[in-house]
Design a protein around this motif. Structure first.
Motif, PDB file in Angstrom:
ATOM      1  N   GLU A   1       0.865  -1.179   0.000  1.00  0.00           N
ATOM      2  CA  GLU A   1       0.000   0.000   0.000  1.00  0.00           C
ATOM      3  C   GLU A   1       0.900   1.227   0.000  1.00  0.00           C
ATOM      4  O   GLU A   1       1.929   1.254   0.668  1.00  0.00           O
ATOM      5  CB  GLU A   1      -0.896  -0.019   1.239  1.00  0.00           C
TER       6      GLU A   1
ATOM      7  N   ALA B   1      -6.529   7.787  12.721  1.00  0.00           N
ATOM      8  CA  ALA B   1      -7.374   7.031  11.807  1.00  0.00           C
ATOM      9  C   ALA B   1      -7.591   5.607  12.301  1.00  0.00           C
ATOM     10  O   ALA B   1      -8.704   5.068  12.215  1.00  0.00           O
ATOM     11  CB  ALA B   1      -6.747   7.018  10.416  1.00  0.00           C
TER      12      ALA B   1
ATOM     13  N   MET C   1      -5.883   3.242   6.156  1.00  0.00           N
ATOM     14  CA  MET C   1      -6.757   2.424   7.002  1.00  0.00           C
ATOM     15  C   MET C   1      -7.931   1.855   6.201  1.00  0.00           C
ATOM     16  O   MET C   1      -8.352   0.719   6.406  1.00  0.00           O
ATOM     17  CB  MET C   1      -7.262   3.236   8.195  1.00  0.00           C
ATOM     18  N   GLU C   2      -8.445   2.658   5.285  1.00  0.00           N
ATOM     19  CA  GLU C   2      -9.543   2.165   4.444  1.00  0.00           C
ATOM     20  C   GLU C   2      -9.078   0.999   3.571  1.00  0.00           C
ATOM     21  O   GLU C   2      -9.813   0.029   3.353  1.00  0.00           O
ATOM     22  CB  GLU C   2     -10.082   3.295   3.568  1.00  0.00           C
ATOM     23  N   ALA C   3      -7.839   1.085   3.073  1.00  0.00           N
ATOM     24  CA  ALA C   3      -7.293  -0.015   2.279  1.00  0.00           C
ATOM     25  C   ALA C   3      -7.174  -1.282   3.120  1.00  0.00           C
ATOM     26  O   ALA C   3      -7.440  -2.393   2.642  1.00  0.00           O
ATOM     27  CB  ALA C   3      -5.926   0.373   1.717  1.00  0.00           C
TER      28      ALA C   3
ATOM     29  N   VAL D   1      -9.045  -2.038   5.748  1.00  0.00           N
ATOM     30  CA  VAL D   1     -10.398  -2.534   5.989  1.00  0.00           C
ATOM     31  C   VAL D   1     -10.928  -3.257   4.754  1.00  0.00           C
ATOM     32  O   VAL D   1     -11.540  -4.336   4.857  1.00  0.00           O
ATOM     33  CB  VAL D   1     -11.332  -1.370   6.389  1.00  0.00           C
ATOM     34  N   GLN D   2     -10.693  -2.682   3.592  1.00  0.00           N
ATOM     35  CA  GLN D   2     -11.162  -3.307   2.356  1.00  0.00           C
ATOM     36  C   GLN D   2     -10.487  -4.654   2.118  1.00  0.00           C
ATOM     37  O   GLN D   2     -11.118  -5.613   1.660  1.00  0.00           O
ATOM     38  CB  GLN D   2     -10.896  -2.371   1.166  1.00  0.00           C
TER      39      GLN D   2
ATOM     40  N   HIS E   1     -11.234   3.414  13.541  1.00  0.00           N
ATOM     41  CA  HIS E   1     -11.663   2.097  13.058  1.00  0.00           C
ATOM     42  C   HIS E   1     -11.726   1.083  14.200  1.00  0.00           C
ATOM     43  O   HIS E   1     -12.649   0.254  14.253  1.00  0.00           O
ATOM     44  CB  HIS E   1     -10.723   1.610  11.965  1.00  0.00           C
TER      45      HIS E   1
ATOM     46  N   GLU F   1      -5.963   8.103   6.396  1.00  0.00           N
ATOM     47  CA  GLU F   1      -7.297   7.505   6.314  1.00  0.00           C
ATOM     48  C   GLU F   1      -7.396   6.554   5.126  1.00  0.00           C
ATOM     49  O   GLU F   1      -8.014   5.482   5.223  1.00  0.00           O
ATOM     50  CB  GLU F   1      -8.357   8.594   6.208  1.00  0.00           C
ATOM     51  N   ALA F   2      -6.762   6.931   4.009  1.00  0.00           N
ATOM     52  CA  ALA F   2      -6.761   6.044   2.843  1.00  0.00           C
ATOM     53  C   ALA F   2      -6.067   4.724   3.164  1.00  0.00           C
ATOM     54  O   ALA F   2      -6.492   3.649   2.714  1.00  0.00           O
ATOM     55  CB  ALA F   2      -6.078   6.732   1.662  1.00  0.00           C
TER      56      ALA F   2
ATOM     57  N   SER G   1       0.103   4.846   0.317  1.00  0.00           N
ATOM     58  CA  SER G   1      -0.374   6.157   0.744  1.00  0.00           C
ATOM     59  C   SER G   1       0.724   6.952   1.442  1.00  0.00           C
ATOM     60  O   SER G   1       1.574   6.399   2.146  1.00  0.00           O
ATOM     61  CB  SER G   1      -1.571   6.012   1.691  1.00  0.00           C
TER      62      SER G   1
ATOM     63  N   ASP H   1      -5.615  12.722   5.103  1.00  0.00           N
ATOM     64  CA  ASP H   1      -6.246  11.997   3.999  1.00  0.00           C
ATOM     65  C   ASP H   1      -5.467  10.734   3.652  1.00  0.00           C
ATOM     66  O   ASP H   1      -6.057   9.668   3.408  1.00  0.00           O
ATOM     67  CB  ASP H   1      -6.360  12.893   2.765  1.00  0.00           C
TER      68      ASP H   1
END
Length: 284
Positions: free
Chosen positions: A53, A117, A67-69, A71-72, A121, A64-65, A55, A61
């Motif tokens: 990853e 972030a 952490m979102e990656a 989670v996905q 979560h 957060e991107a 980021s 931003d």
């Protein structure tokens, strides 16, 4: 599920490998995408679970991107290791604004952005969480030519102690590690400075600066369920040595009823504080 920042090489890569070997699904974050992907590829080839990853964690931003990656890819964030860092060494009186800002952005703001972030979560999941921040002896003791890095890493310690108190009620622990390891980043330190540090770290019986892999056991312990009781602490590890750093505390105190004047301080400062100041100044 673990996220490791700055994991494209050095300590971060070693920590990602160690966590994956213990069964964690790992997001290998590094702004150098090729490095992150290569570490993830090597782990995957060994039958371990990892993705790369890319980021930039020095912004909210970007954090957060990341952490979102996570989670996905893996459904959540259980462990965050804030390892990303850079050096822009220069004597403080010659340091540029850019050199100051770059190090603070990655080492301090990036640590906070990712921790912020991750906590959001972790709270939503309702499960225990672990945040492990990588600090440095520069932040604990100071280091010539590293005003930016030392300030950032000292900030990480204050952040660790504060966030640990804020989030413990959610079952989340926040601790810091101060490693001593030879890495590509330490190779950027000028030879004269490195030789002086190596000499100060020498000991007749123990190795005081080891490999990145030798840092991993402390991270694995703090990330484990059994370390739920450890919170807001600073652990030192390097080579053969493991240590626990105290929280800042008053070592000597004096009182002047009615308040202090310049003359009272002149009369009492040296006899009251002198020996302690000299002993602190002489410590490594």
């Amino acid at each position: 599920m673990a996220v490791v920042t700055g994991a494209g090489q050095g300590i971060g890569a070693a920590l990602a490998r160690a966590l994956a070997a213990e069964g964690a699904r790992v997001v290998v974050n590094d702004i150098n995408g090729a490095n992150a992907d290569e570490v993830a590829r090597l782990l995957s080839e060994e039958g371990l679970q990892a993705i790369g990853e890319h980021s930039d964690i020095s912004s909210f931003d970007g954090a957060e991107a990341l952490m979102e990656a996570a989670v996905q890819a893996y459904g959540g964030v259980d462990i965050l290791v804030n390892n990303a860092g850079i050096l822009r060494d220069r004597m403080s009186f010659n340091m540029s604004e850019a050199e100051w800002d770059q190090v603070i952005a990655v080492c301090l703001k990036g640590t906070f952005a990712c921790a912020r972030a991750a906590v959001r979560h972790m709270r939503r999941s309702g499960k225990p969480g672990r945040i492990i921040n990588i600090s440095s002896r520069s932040g604990l003791r100071g280091s010539i030519g590293q005003a930016n890095y030392a300030a950032a890493k000292a900030g990480v310690l204050g952040l660790t102690r504060t966030m640990s108190r804020e989030v413990e009620k959610y079952g989340i622990t926040v601790n810091a590690i101060s490693p001593r390891a030879v890495t590509g980043m330490t190779d950027s330190v000028p030879d004269a400075v490195r030789r002086k540090k190596d000499a100060s770290w020498s000991d007749s019986s123990v190795v005081l600066r080891g490999s990145p892999a030798q840092v991993a056991p402390a991270v694995l312990y703090l990330a484990s369920e059994e370390a739920q009781w450890v919170n807001g602490q600073v652990i030192g590890i390097g080579g053969d040595k493991l240590s626990l750093w105290t929280h800042p505390r008053e070592t000597v105190e004096a009182y002047s009823f009615g308040g202090w004047t310049l003359q009272k301080i002149r009369e009492l400062f040296r006899p009251t504080f002198g020996s302690e100041l000299q002993s602190v100044g002489n410590k490594d």
